[in-house]
Design an enzyme around this catalytic site. Structure first.
Site, mmCIF file in Angstrom:
data_model
loop_
_atom_site.group_PDB
_atom_site.id
_atom_site.type_symbol
_atom_site.label_atom_id
_atom_site.label_comp_id
_atom_site.label_asym_id
_atom_site.label_seq_id
_atom_site.Cartn_x
_atom_site.Cartn_y
_atom_site.Cartn_z
ATOM 1 N N GLN A 1 32.068 41.506 36.065
ATOM 2 C CA GLN A 1 32.934 40.649 36.875
ATOM 3 C C GLN A 1 32.499 40.490 38.334
ATOM 4 O O GLN A 1 32.579 39.390 38.876
ATOM 5 C CB GLN A 1 34.356 41.205 36.816
ATOM 6 N N LYS B 1 39.377 45.892 48.924
ATOM 7 C CA LYS B 1 38.654 44.931 48.078
ATOM 8 C C LYS B 1 39.466 43.638 48.067
ATOM 9 O O LYS B 1 40.575 43.602 47.538
ATOM 10 C CB LYS B 1 38.522 45.502 46.667
ATOM 11 N N GLU C 1 37.287 34.299 43.481
ATOM 12 C CA GLU C 1 37.454 35.077 44.711
ATOM 13 C C GLU C 1 36.460 34.654 45.794
ATOM 14 O O GLU C 1 36.202 35.401 46.734
ATOM 15 C CB GLU C 1 37.312 36.567 44.410
ATOM 16 N N LYS D 1 46.522 48.419 43.097
ATOM 17 C CA LYS D 1 47.051 47.048 43.211
ATOM 18 C C LYS D 1 48.553 47.160 43.023
ATOM 19 O O LYS D 1 49.021 47.525 41.932
ATOM 20 C CB LYS D 1 46.492 46.176 42.103
ATOM 21 N N ASP E 1 32.103 45.859 39.760
ATOM 22 C CA ASP E 1 33.290 45.907 38.893
ATOM 23 C C ASP E 1 32.855 45.331 37.554
ATOM 24 O O ASP E 1 32.700 44.108 37.417
ATOM 25 C CB ASP E 1 34.452 45.095 39.485
ATOM 26 N N ARG F 1 44.271 40.604 44.407
ATOM 27 C CA ARG F 1 44.106 40.064 43.060
ATOM 28 C C ARG F 1 43.240 38.806 43.131
ATOM 29 O O ARG F 1 43.035 38.251 44.202
ATOM 30 C CB ARG F 1 45.470 39.712 42.440
ATOM 31 N N SER F 2 42.799 38.362 41.975
ATOM 32 C CA SER F 2 41.967 37.149 41.977
ATOM 33 C C SER F 2 42.800 35.909 42.308
ATOM 34 O O SER F 2 42.280 34.938 42.853
ATOM 35 C CB SER F 2 41.256 36.992 40.644
HETATM 36 C C1 2PG Z 1 39.899 43.226 39.522
HETATM 37 C C2 2PG Z 1 40.715 42.120 40.153
HETATM 38 C C3 2PG Z 1 40.297 41.811 41.556
HETATM 39 P P1 2PG Z 1 42.169 40.416 38.843
HETATM 40 O O1 2PG Z 1 39.607 43.209 38.329
HETATM 41 O O2 2PG Z 1 39.591 44.202 40.179
HETATM 42 O O3 2PG Z 1 38.940 41.523 41.661
HETATM 43 O O4 2PG Z 1 40.759 40.978 39.366
HETATM 44 O O5 2PG Z 1 43.046 40.262 40.008
HETATM 45 O O6 2PG Z 1 41.831 39.130 38.140
HETATM 46 O O7 2PG Z 1 42.676 41.472 37.888
HETATM 47 MG MG MG Z 2 38.773 45.387 38.497
#
Ligand code: 2PG
Ligand code: MG
Length: 416
Positions: free
Chosen positions: A165, A390, A208, A339, A245, A368-369
């Site tokens: 990712q 991050k 992102e 998060k 990641d 978050r994304s």
């Molecule tokens: C992750 C997040 C942020 P998402 O996997 O760490 O990059 O992605 O918010 O889509 O879960």
């Molecule tokens: Mg992640």
């Protein structure tokens, strides 16, 4: 005591154009605070449940019901109520929802009110938001976090052109946010130039703001990041490190093997591949190197990465104290990606944080994304002394809102 006068909410759009929630809370002294909540795409299965309308509007992603839950059920219960502080408010929210995953009121609705209270309480007490967040901890020691900045995107954030990712850049220009961002700008520009030349495509960006060219595979993504750092004139390792990641939950197959680009790998083979990346490149951390339910292999990943780099848990732990406890007990990881919307209230996120710290884990505070222009995450990273933050790339205002807030805090405050 902090007395709530009104609670309001409305639907807004996040950085992917999908609905999310803004909430406003007014206190009895007329202090008013507005906040908005983010939303993930590469979500962990153990995350608290966002409430989405599931009808035709916005292809099911609408947040009307969640907004109504705030305006009616939560507002009715909280209006004219007084709370000693964040813990008391969050306990009341949990009671109102009454489900483990916050599926009744919606984790998005619950978090919006939890955070709106935080911002209102900070203003009421004449505190900066990061000071308020710090004051929730038993031993507050706010400081600026290290930056982990998205350079290249793949997986769920970039149409799956490669399996993993993110490849992130971790500049080490002392502890200065502004110095680190200036270095990152050079690296980003070099990476964009390499892409234009090598792939004959413009530097298209992913969710992102990271660059997302048609890499042949995940290793090429890492190699190109190393190349961009060198081309920008910085020394890999001494001056600039990298991070990954893998988000491996999103390329695990039904039989527990992993589809890494064109290869089917066993968990042991994926661990070897990840370790070979850590040998070849100066990685600060590997996040979700294995899938979220692959508990039996995480300890081997953690052991094989050893002290070379952090074994960072995101989907594995989902900011959930019970899952973090299991990860600690089994030595599955040594760093937490935190998060707040994975768990749904600030108080539970604090419990997750304190648990991770009690095991000596490092903590990265993450966006978050799907983000909004709100910048509370920067205050959280400073207030809770995150080792890292991050946020994504250095493009797109929903990302820059956080970096710019860090720059403001850096300008206005000096931390010991
Ligand atoms: C992750 C997040 C942020 P998402 O996997 O760490 O990059 O992605 O918010 O889509 O879960
Ligand atoms: Mg992640």
């Amino acid at each position: 005591m902090i007395k709530i006068k009104t609670v309001d909410a409305w639907e807004i759009l996040d950085s992917r154009g999908r609905p999310t929630i803004a909430a406003a809370l007014t206190l009895d002294d007329d202090t008013r605070a507005v906040i908005s909540v983010p939303s993930g795409a590469s979500t962990g299965r153990a995350e608290a449940k966002e409430l989405r309308d599931g009808d035709k509007r916005f292809r099911g992603l609408g947040c009307h019901q969640a907004v109504i839950n705030i305006r009616e059920r939560m507002a009715d219960a909280l209006k004219s109520e007084s709370f000693e502080g964040q813990e008391a408010l969050d306990a009341r929210l949990l009671e109102l929802d009454g489900t483990a995953a916050k599926s009744r009121l919606g984790a998005n609705a619950v978090l919006a009110v939890s955070l709106a209270f935080a911002r209102a309480a900070a203003a009421h007490q004449h505190q900066e938001l990061f000071e308020y967040f710090a004051s929730l901890l038993p031993s507050p020691s706010p400081r600026l976090p290290g930056l982990t900045i998205n350079l290249f995107s793949g997986g769920k954030h970039a149409f799956g052109q490669v399996a993993i990712q993110d490849v992130l850049v971790v500049p080490k220009s002392g502890s200065s946010i502004s110095g680190n961002l200036a270095w990152m700008y050079d690296i980003y520009q070099e990476a964009a130039a390499i892409i234009r030349k090598r792939y004959a495509t413009p530097a298209l960006t992913a969710d992102e703001g990271g660059l997302a060219p048609p890499f042949a595979n995940s290793s090429e993504m890492l190699e190109t990041a190393a190349e961009a750092v060198n081309a920008a004139g910085y020394q890999l390792d001494n001056e600039v490190a990298l991070a990954v990641d893998a988000a491996a939950s999103h390329f695990v197959t039904a039989d527990g093997t992993y589809r890494l680009d064109d290869h089917i790998l066993s968990a042991a083979e994926l661990i070897d591949t990840v370790c070979s990346w850590a040998e070849r490149y100066p990685l600060v951390s590997v996040e979700d190197g294995l899938a979220e339910e692959d508990w039996s292999h995480w300890p081997a990943l953690r052991q094989k990465l050893g002290d070379r780099c952090l074994t960072l848990a995101d989907d594995l732990t989902c900011t959930n104290p019970a899952r973090i406890q299991r990860a600690i007990a089994t030595s599955a990881a040594n760093a937490l990606l935190l998060k707040v919307n994975q768990i749904g209230t600030l108080t539970e996120a604090k419990q997750a944080y304190l648990l991770a710290r009690s095991a000596g884990w490092r903590v990265s505070i993450s966006a978050r994304s799907g983000e909004t222009e709100d910048n509370w995450l920067a205050d959280l990273a400073v207030g809770w002394a995150g080792d890292f933050i991050k946020v994504g790339s250095i493009t797109q205002s929903e990302r820059l809102a956080k970096y710019n807030r860090l720059l403001q805090i850096e300008h206005e405050r000096s931390f010991a």
